[in-house]
Design an enzyme around this catalytic site. Structure first.
Site, PDB file in Angstrom:
ATOM      1  N   CYS A   1      -3.313   5.325   6.738  1.00 36.95           N
ATOM      2  CA  CYS A   1      -1.938   5.236   6.209  1.00 36.95           C
ATOM      3  C   CYS A   1      -0.943   5.626   7.300  1.00 36.95           C
ATOM      4  CB  CYS A   1      -1.788   6.144   5.001  1.00 36.95           C
ATOM      5  SG  CYS A   1      -2.751   5.550   3.608  1.00 36.95           S
TER       6      CYS A   1
ATOM      7  N   ILE B   1       6.197   6.180  -5.500  1.00 37.51           N
ATOM      8  CA  ILE B   1       5.926   7.260  -6.455  1.00 37.51           C
ATOM      9  C   ILE B   1       5.035   6.652  -7.529  1.00 37.51           C
ATOM     10  CG2 ILE B   1       6.938   8.822  -8.176  1.00 37.51           C
ATOM     11  CD1 ILE B   1       9.482   8.914  -6.430  1.00 37.51           C
TER      12      ILE B   1
END
Ligand SMILES: Nc1nc(=O)c2c([nH]1)NC[C@@H]1CN(c3ccc(C(=O)N[C@@H](CCC(=O)O)C(=O)O)cc3)CN21
Ligand SMILES: O=c1ccn([C@H]2C[C@H](O)[C@@H](COP(=O)(O)O)O2)c(=O)[nH]1
Length: 276
Positions: free
Chosen positions: A157, A219
């Site tokens: 990531c 989120i």
């Protein structure tokens, strides 16, 4: 309020109020009970942290910064891909029976490559250039090795660091393709801020800016109420970061080389579910 708090508040408010939901799309991650883990996201967030001003840690909730430093040392110093070399348990779900997370993270940093000066891995190449070629515009690392992606249990990531020396100041860009804002945003920022401090100290430089470029800042659906609550917490000023000034060898730092003075985060009792 720390600078990290201000940016976190601004980023999360923006994602929640103006972000795009992927609820109507097929997504890879799952919650523990098998339900698809959907997100709301903003694309292309850029946050600048000046390490000369303060250490970029959240006070809106506790960042488990020692565990984050352990993971950073696991990747950048031990160059390991085995969770048996890691103190925390954050990678357990992505490891195989032998403890390996595949050809990811530390494995990639440990591969030796041929350069004009000889064989070096990516970390030693950075250390060499910061010392011998500080004016270079080619000081960067990349974990995103396409040839090996099929042998990684999770694709990297935080996948690239670009280092740049301006005068006697070390600046860096952290490139991140995907960011779980609640679980790992400040976790990743703290890790790479510590890395810039470490590299600057062993290279005789002053730590400058950490620029965090995030492609997909999201989120997760089950994190929304937790974040909404966090955003109403009372923040505090940033603590003071200290690092053992006697360490001059990058490989000699340990978790005990670092300390924070005056870290008083707001209380936080929620358990954070992690999408797998
Ligand atoms: N969905 C997802 N989000 C992530 O942030 C993430 C992944 N997957 N997969 C790989 C790693 C593992 N990471 C993790 C995993 C768990 C925590 C976590 O549980 N944090 C808690 C407790 C930390 C502790 O006790 O040391 C926290 O409160 O921050 C953090 C980062 C970051 N990465
Ligand atoms: O250092 C890290 C490692 C992982 N993450 C998060 C970002 C995503 O929520 C997941 C990975 O899922 P992908 O589908 O591969 O993007 O893990 C993070 O924020 N920081």
């Amino acid at each position: 309020m720390s600078r990290a708090d201000a940016l976190f508040l601004q980023n999360c408010r923006d994602i929640l109020d103006h972000g795009v939901w992927d609820t109507d799309q097929a997504v890879r991650p799952r919650w523990e009970d098998g339900t698809p883990a959907h997100t709301v996201k903003k694309f292309g967030i850029v946050n600048r942290y000046d390490l000369r001003e303060e250490f970029p840690i959240l006070t809106l909730r506790r960042t488990y910064w020692k565990t984050a430093v352990d993971e950073l040392l696991w990747i950048w110093q031990k160059k390991s891909n085995n969770i048996r070399d890691l103190r925390g348990h954050i990678w357990d779900e992505w490891a195989d029976a032998d403890g390996s997370i595949g050809k990811a993270y530390g494995y990639q940093l440990g591969i030796k490559h041929q350069y004009p000066e000889g064989e070096m891995d990516q970390v030693d190449r950075v250390l060499y250039d910061l010392k011998h070629n500080p004016a270079s515009r080619r000081i960067l690392t990349s974990l995103y090795n396409h040839q090996d992606l099929h042998e990684m249990n999770l694709y990297p990531c935080a996948w690239s660091m670009t280092f740049n020396v301006s005068g006697n100041v070390l600046n860096a860009i952290l490139n991140q393709r995907s960011q779980d804002m609640l679980a790992a945003n400040n976790w990743n920022v703290v890790q790479y801020a510590v890395l810039v401090h470490m590299l600057a100290q062993v290279s005789g430089l002053i730590p400058g800016e950490l620029v965090h470029v995030i492609a997909d800042a999201h989120i997760y659906d089950r994190h929304v109420p937790i974040i909404e609550k966090m955003l109403t917490q009372t923040p505090s000023p940033a603590p003071v970061f200290r690092m053992d000034p006697s360490v001059t060898d990058f490989y000699a730092f340990t978790r005990d080389s670092f300390s924070l003075e005056g870290y008083t985060p707001a209380p936080f009792e929620d358990k954070i579910p992690i999408a797998i």
